[in-house]
Design an enzyme around this catalytic site. Structure first.
Site, PDB file in Angstrom:
ATOM      1  N   LYS A 116       0.897  -1.304  -0.003  1.00  0.00           N
ATOM      2  CA  LYS A 116       0.046   0.086   0.167  1.00  0.00           C
ATOM      3  C   LYS A 116       0.835   1.332  -0.135  1.00  0.00           C
ATOM      4  O   LYS A 116       0.562   2.272  -0.536  1.00  0.00           O
ATOM      5  CB  LYS A 116      -1.106   0.091   1.443  1.00  0.00           C
ATOM      6  CG  LYS A 116      -1.967  -1.088   1.080  1.00  0.00           C
ATOM      7  CD  LYS A 116      -2.884  -0.939   2.473  1.00  0.00           C
ATOM      8  CE  LYS A 116      -4.253  -1.673   2.065  1.00  0.00           C
ATOM      9  NZ  LYS A 116      -3.922  -3.283   1.998  1.00  0.00           N
ATOM     10  N   GLU A 200      -3.940   6.866   7.727  1.00  0.00           N
ATOM     11  CA  GLU A 200      -4.815   7.529   6.796  1.00  0.00           C
ATOM     12  C   GLU A 200      -5.912   8.275   7.640  1.00  0.00           C
ATOM     13  O   GLU A 200      -6.291   7.671   8.751  1.00  0.00           O
ATOM     14  CB  GLU A 200      -5.656   6.614   5.993  1.00  0.00           C
ATOM     15  CG  GLU A 200      -4.752   6.061   4.780  1.00  0.00           C
ATOM     16  CD  GLU A 200      -5.770   5.068   4.085  1.00  0.00           C
ATOM     17  OE1 GLU A 200      -6.855   4.965   4.231  1.00  0.00           O
ATOM     18  OE2 GLU A 200      -5.056   4.657   2.897  1.00  0.00           O
ATOM     19  N   HIS A 235     -15.651  -5.408   6.435  1.00  0.00           N
ATOM     20  CA  HIS A 235     -14.755  -5.070   5.194  1.00  0.00           C
ATOM     21  C   HIS A 235     -14.918  -5.840   4.275  1.00  0.00           C
ATOM     22  O   HIS A 235     -14.108  -5.707   3.206  1.00  0.00           O
ATOM     23  CB  HIS A 235     -13.531  -4.859   5.707  1.00  0.00           C
ATOM     24  CG  HIS A 235     -13.328  -3.874   6.731  1.00  0.00           C
ATOM     25  ND1 HIS A 235     -13.154  -2.332   6.848  1.00  0.00           N
ATOM     26  CD2 HIS A 235     -13.170  -4.045   8.147  1.00  0.00           C
ATOM     27  CE1 HIS A 235     -13.057  -1.859   7.902  1.00  0.00           C
ATOM     28  NE2 HIS A 235     -12.775  -2.909   9.099  1.00  0.00           N
ATOM     29  N   ARG A 297      -6.466  -7.859 -10.844  1.00  0.00           N
ATOM     30  CA  ARG A 297      -6.939  -9.223 -11.331  1.00  0.00           C
ATOM     31  C   ARG A 297      -8.372  -8.968 -11.659  1.00  0.00           C
ATOM     32  O   ARG A 297      -8.793  -7.801 -11.459  1.00  0.00           O
ATOM     33  CB  ARG A 297      -6.787 -10.083  -9.951  1.00  0.00           C
ATOM     34  CG  ARG A 297      -7.607  -9.758  -9.013  1.00  0.00           C
ATOM     35  CD  ARG A 297      -7.746 -10.757  -7.775  1.00  0.00           C
ATOM     36  NE  ARG A 297      -7.969 -10.133  -6.497  1.00  0.00           N
ATOM     37  CZ  ARG A 297      -9.425  -9.751  -6.084  1.00  0.00           C
ATOM     38  NH1 ARG A 297     -10.285  -9.601  -6.826  1.00  0.00           N
ATOM     39  NH2 ARG A 297      -9.252  -9.287  -4.864  1.00  0.00           N
TER      40      ARG A 297
END
Length: 618
Positions: A116, A200, A235, A297
């Site tokens: 990330k 974040e 999530h 993908r």
């Protein structure tokens, strides 16, 4: 064009790929574990090879065995589907080193987007907006604490190598930061072997917007518009749709253009998804939508993009992998109508969505909608893989049409004896806030009481079950009506068991709503077994008397107590695992372990007595 294709995956995605390959006259090879030998995807492939035993690590993740199967069957290419090895750069390289065609993203792109922090740094260079935060190399607790103060609270701590909600913590105040940082790092190290984190800004009304991108080997990259995947639980996506609600053309252009820039920044080839987080508190605005990550993908939710564009994305993958240019340029792509997809899982919402494992004696899907399913009636849901039964995909002229079609489709699902989330999906798709487009990632948690109501069967179900138990007239008034009472009210009532509980109801037909088949009543996606009352009830166990029962079929992965040991209320006695989900079994009160029938590694069915606690001082 590729002429033979090995599919390094299973279930519904393997069947999905086979469907397109057959239309393109491409020979298919399925690989499977021993427990999947009877699955539909194995029968539908032109050839099949067993590559190992049930654990994915002994079969679907065995790169060497997959490559051996490709050589043995003369396969020209390998399609990894999604999950398993689909985003494994080493496997992509091994496939190409073996002289085979890799139907997926280049290894370079996979690596560039795999972490990330590195991915966000690359996006900043490409002019793609990223969520405000910190992704620096200095990982000292002191530096992270200072950066957290600069970002502001609430914020998210996220594992650099994270995914699927693991290695993520919300922090609401500076005083919470040190402990949550330690917790996040421990989980990240255990799950990914990497304890590095990034920080974040936490978005208070988050929307999950993602853009389907496609690149070819000739330098062309296009987008196929956006999807909204905001309906999530833990999530994990539950309902996806395309296009995104309330997205203006100007915002769409800005977000999709940013997605194309992101794909070009890593020389992307094939199908990919650029995921964005949006602050939906003031509607969708271009300056409040930020890059989150890239999935290198094909996505589970690709059918909704296919529905609104009229394109077959698996065909696009195969053509691009064969060296052809993209089938269409950007100006030839457009949005038509609205599509939604719901994931039908073998799980029980009434028990916190625990997996439901076992045989599927009845499986009925609604007519007139697209069903992508990996199982068939007579099959089995095992504890070894993802518990998804099918995807329900609908397409309508408007969003309201699509929501209505999806709710109806979920209501018409009939599955037994495995439990499913079909009723939950029907209630979600018909909820007024969902229909109105008032959604964000907190929707399910906010409306939990509406979406997972009590388990009491509706009156119509009881009446239909009672009607099914009344036999045809025999001429004998004393044996013709089981449960009949002389002092009954004018409407005849009979006693029955419904959903394992005693019930009294008048026999009434409810044709067109309640479906009754083989001792099970189906209504609105839910199912209840029924029968006449048992004259003798077997002596059962209940947690009220200290019996600890397995809440789901699975494997005991840890036993923390021994017979004779004193335990305190809430103490973890053992941990059960099924379908990648862990469930801790806790002591219901202070006491002593008088019976222990669980051993580490043992497989246990649902409802099995694994321990007993006698009340007393711990």
């Amino acid at each position: 064009m590729i002429t033979s294709l090995l599919i390094a995956n299973r279930g519904e995605i393997a069947r999905r790929i086979i469907r397109t390959a057959r239309r393109l006259r491409i020979r298919t090879v399925a690989v499977h574990s021993d427990v999947d030998a009877g699955m539909p995807f194995v029968a539908e492939a032109d050839e099949a090879v067993c590559i190992g035993t049930a654990p994915a690590g002994d079969s679907y993740l065995r790169q060497d065995r997959i490559l051996e199967a490709a050589r043995a069957t003369g396969a020209q290419a390998i399609h990894p589907g999604y999950g398993f090895l689909s985003e494994n750069a080493e496997f992509a390289e091994a496939v190409e080193a073996a002289g085979l065609v890799w139907v997926g993203a280049p290894a370079f792109s996979i690596r560039a987007m795999g972490l990330k922090d590195a991915a966000k740094a690359r996006m900043i260079e490409a002019g793609v907006p990223v969520t405000p935060g910190y992704l620096g190399a200095d990982q000292s607790p002191e530096r992270l604490a200072r950066e957290a103060e600069a970002v502001g609270f609430p914020l998210l701590i996220k594992a650099v190598a994270g995914g699927g909600g693991k290695g993520m913590r919300r922090v609401d105040a500076a005083s919470e930061f040190p402990a949550l940082l330690d917790s996040c790092r421990r989980e990240a190290a255990a799950s990914f072997g990497d304890d590095r984190v990034l920080l974040e800004r936490y978005i208070t009304a988050p929307r999950h917007i993602e853009v389907q991108v496609f690149g070819d080997r000739h330098g062309n990259v296009v987008h196929l518009f956006e999807r909204d995947c905001s309906l999530q639980r833990r999530h994990q996506k539950v309902i996806e749709e395309a296009p995104a609600p309330d997205m203006s053309d100007a915002v769409r252009d800005a977000v999709c253009d940013a997605a194309v820039r992101a794909a070009k920044a890593v020389d992307y080839v094939g199908a990919g998804t650029i995921e964005f987080i949006a602050d939906g508190s003031q509607g969708l605005r271009a300056d409040r939508i930020w890059f989150m990550e890239m999935n290198t993908r094909l996505q589970v939710e690709h059918p909704v993009t296919e529905a609104i564009t009229g394109q077959d994305l698996v065909e696009w993958q195969l053509r691009v992998a064969s060296g052809e240019p993209l089938p269409l340029r950007q100006d030839a792509l457009s949005i038509r109508g609205w599509a939604m997809e719901a994931r039908l899982y073998a799980e029980n919402p009434a028990t916190g969505f625990l997996p439901s494992i076992g045989p599927i004696d009845r499986l009925r899907f609604p007519a007139g909608v697209r069903i992508d399913s990996g199982v068939a009636e007579g099959g089995t849901i095992t504890p070894h893989y993802d518990p998804m039964i099918a995807k329900l995909i609908v397409h309508g002229d408007t969003r309201q049409d699509a929501a209505r079609l999806l709710a109806r489709a979920a209501r018409e699902v009939q599955v037994w004896p495995v439990k499913t989330n079909a009723g939950f999906l029907a209630r979600a798709a018909s909820h007024p806030d969902f229909v109105a487009g008032r959604i964000d990632t907190g929707f399910i948690e906010r409306h939990a009481s509406d979406l997972v109501p009590g388990t009491e069967p509706p009156l119509a179900v009881a009446e239909a079950a009672a009607a099914a138990l009344v036999p045809a007239p025999t001429g004998d008034p004393w044996t013709g009506l089981p449960g009949f009472r002389l002092n009954a009210p004018p409407d005849i009532e009979i006693d029955l068991e419904l959903g394992g509980q005693p019930r009294r109801a008048s026999p009434k037909a409810h044709a067109g709503t309640v479906v009754v088949a083989d001792g099970v009543a189906f209504l609105d996606g839910e199912a209840w077994p029924f029968g006449l009352p048992r004259t003798e009830r077997a002596g059962g166990e209940s947690e009220g008397d200290g019996a600890i029962l397995s809440p789901m079929p699975g494997t005991i992965i840890a036993v923390n107590v021994a017979e004779g040991q004193a335990v305190a209320k809430g103490e973890t006695l053992m941990v059960l695992e099924a379908m990648k989900m862990e469930q801790a079994l806790l002591a219901p009160f202070d006491g002593t372990v008088t019976t222990l029938k669980a051993t580490k590694g043992a497989q246990v069915p649902e409802g099995t007595l694994v321990a007993r606690i006698e009340r007393g001082e711990s």
